[in-house]
Every structure is written in structure tokens, then in C-alpha cells.
Write an enzyme that holds these catalytic residues in place. Sequence first.
Site, short mmCIF file in Angstrom:
data_model
loop_
_atom_site.label_atom_id
_atom_site.label_comp_id
_atom_site.label_asym_id
_atom_site.label_seq_id
_atom_site.Cartn_x
_atom_site.Cartn_y
_atom_site.Cartn_z
N ARG A 190 -16.73 2.47 6.38
CA ARG A 190 -15.72 1.85 5.59
C ARG A 190 -14.59 1.76 6.26
O ARG A 190 -13.78 0.51 6.10
CB ARG A 190 -15.40 2.78 4.44
N TYR A 213 -28.23 6.63 6.04
CA TYR A 213 -28.36 5.48 6.80
C TYR A 213 -27.41 5.63 7.97
O TYR A 213 -26.64 6.04 7.93
CB TYR A 213 -28.23 3.92 6.01
N ASP A 270 -12.45 -1.71 -8.31
CA ASP A 270 -12.35 -0.40 -9.18
C ASP A 270 -11.26 -0.19 -10.20
O ASP A 270 -11.44 0.40 -11.18
CB ASP A 270 -12.55 0.80 -8.20
N GLU A 297 1.01 -1.32 0.02
CA GLU A 297 -0.14 0.09 0.16
C GLU A 297 0.92 1.23 -0.14
O GLU A 297 1.76 1.43 0.79
CB GLU A 297 -0.96 0.06 1.24
N GLN A 298 0.87 2.15 -0.94
CA GLN A 298 1.43 3.35 -0.84
C GLN A 298 1.26 4.23 0.26
O GLN A 298 2.19 5.06 0.56
CB GLN A 298 1.40 3.81 -2.26
#
Length: 385
Positions: A104, A212, A292, A31-32
Site C-alpha cells: 500500500r 501473496y 471508505d 491530510e491531517q
Amino acid sequence: MNRISIIGAGIGGLTAALALHDVGAHVTVYEQAKHLTDEGAGIQIAPNASRILCHLGLRHVLAADAVAASTSAYRHYRTGAVLKINDPSESVRRTGFPYWRIHRADLQRALVSALARRAPDALHLGWQVLAVETGSDNVSLVFSNGQRVTSDLVVAADGIRSTVRSMLFARDTPHFEGYVAWRGLVPMADLPERLRTMGGASFGGGRFIVNYAVRRGELMNFVAIARHETWEEEGWRIPSRLAELQEAFTDFHDDVQELIGHTPPDRLFKWGIFGRPRLPSWVQGRASLLGDAAHPMLPYLAQGGAMAIEDAMLLARAVANGDGHVSALQRWETARMPRVNRVSDASAAMAAMFHTDVDAYDPSRDVSAGRLPDLATFDALTAPI
């Protein structure tokens, strides 16, 4: 043992790491970012995705932070009149798996913790990939810190602005889809009682807002989307002025106005919604895109994250089959692409529905139900590959 390098520690990359580890692969995630922060907003996890997360052993830890989805409504933007009732309980009953709404960052944290328990040294932060060199026997990654890593397979889950996509395929660039989104998190304790149970979406006049509860019901998450001709700012965490959002939604009904008005200034952000051209293939040799990076889609079905989670599980099953690395990627792509394209097309159709004349809305023609009856009940654990 398969040596698999994964680029990106988002939802798709971390799920892929867990799923691949559980079928015997040696996984490393690069991960950068130097730190994983408590950013982002809510994400909906329908049973097609929660089934996979439960299979990976995350049911109880996620249930502790998530909010179980309950009945919600589509409403007319001006009057607040109910246009349709949405009840997720049918898909929960049919599958036996939950429909969660979760922050998230809480989901990412659970995935990181699960990976740390299984493979303590698998996650590497602050590693930025500069080059991908594919060969017949392996694939090499070159990083900005001067390190070179050789693997049997590389999986790029580095998001819509994927650098690996540009390295492997034509240098297409993300294109603005004509929508600007705001996201906000409102402490539930700051809301009047009648708004704490308000969930669902209001739309009309070319705009749409959904809200929500997340984080054990402590926060009300909302995403508001409006048409916009141009967008030049970079990033998805751009601070927004509350007055800007209020002006864009000034004619929405009182519940929406009050919800927006309670948003703390430091919890309101905006971003442009971007897409990329549909690729004929996500695979090049021993390297593949995922999530994505491979197939960004509009957010109107709340299935972007779910598609990445499905990608991860089917990829692990293809690798576990043991008939060769390149063959595994090709079989995985063949199995995934038709479903992903159908969901992407349906998301685009939902966008068109939400951003046209609300007074012409016909619940019987709602594409989320009519075009994709298996949207939430799809089983990535048994689907053919």
C-alpha cells in the site's frame, strides 16, 4: 476552473486529485497526518482499478514495484487440500490491464509523486479539518491551524472513521463487525523455497488467511482474520504478539504455521474490522464522501481500494461534463451507488462463506464469480454517468 478541496491523502483521495487535475480542476489535498509513512501491508489491484491507474500514467512506476498476480488456490485449513484454483489471467486477457499485488505504501508513494509533478503545491500535510460549511455558491473548510478555505466542491476521502461524514450526516459511529485481523510482512529471503511461491487463501473453523508477494517479490504479505466477540482498541496498527496469532490459527496446516512463524515481531499488527450503516446519500450540497468514508466494506473481495479508485475516476468524469457542481455530484452518486452496493453485498457474502463450514464449500457457488461477473472487468473510463 473548478476549485476542489480533497480531505485525505489515502488511495482514494490521491487518485481523485490526479483524475480531477487531469480534467482541468484546481485541486488541493488536505491530510491531517504530518508525515506519510511506510505503513500498511499489501493491496490487490484488479484490472477494474489498474485500468484507471494506467490511464493516469502510473503503469510503469507501479509495475516496477508490484507483483503480477498469478494462479493461487483456496485450501482446506487443516489438511491444506486444494478446494479451488483461482486464475486472474482471464480478466487480464479480457481487459488488457494488469492484476497487481502491491504494498500500500508503494502505491501511495507513486500517487504522491505523480501529483507533485502535476501540481507541486497541491498536497498539504498536518491540516486537520474542524468544520465543513456548505453554501449555495461554495463550501468552506475550517482547519485546526486557524485557516479557512473556500472551494467549489469538497470531496471527503478520510476513511472509515471519517470526521467529515459526521459533520455532514447523522453522527453514526463505526460498529465492530465481529472480526479481528492480523497483518504481517515476512522477508521473502527468510522463507524456504516452497513457501515463496505459495499464494492464496486457507479457510475453515471460522478463520481465514490470505497471502501473496509484494514489493518486487521481496516481501510475503499475509492477512489473517478470525471471529471475535468484542473489540475495544482503537487503530489499525496495534502491535500483536506472535504467540497470539499462532494460538488463533494453531490447527491450520503446516505451510500456514511456517509462514506465520517467520514473521518478524516488528511487522505484525492487528486491528478490528469495522463497518458503518449504509447511507442513503453520500452528497450534501457541494460536498461528497468518497471511498471508505462513504461505503466501507468487508475485505473479502479485495475491492475496497478498487472501489475508491473507481469513485475517483467517475467523479472526475462527472465534473468534466460541465453541467454544474451540484448536478455533477448527484449524477456521480447515481452512477456509483448501485455498483458499490453490489460489491459490498458480495463481500459480505464472501465473509459468510469463508467463516462457515469449509467442508460444505462448493466452488460453483463462489459468490466472487457467480454474483459479480463484471467485478474485475468493469470500465470506469466509459461507464455511463
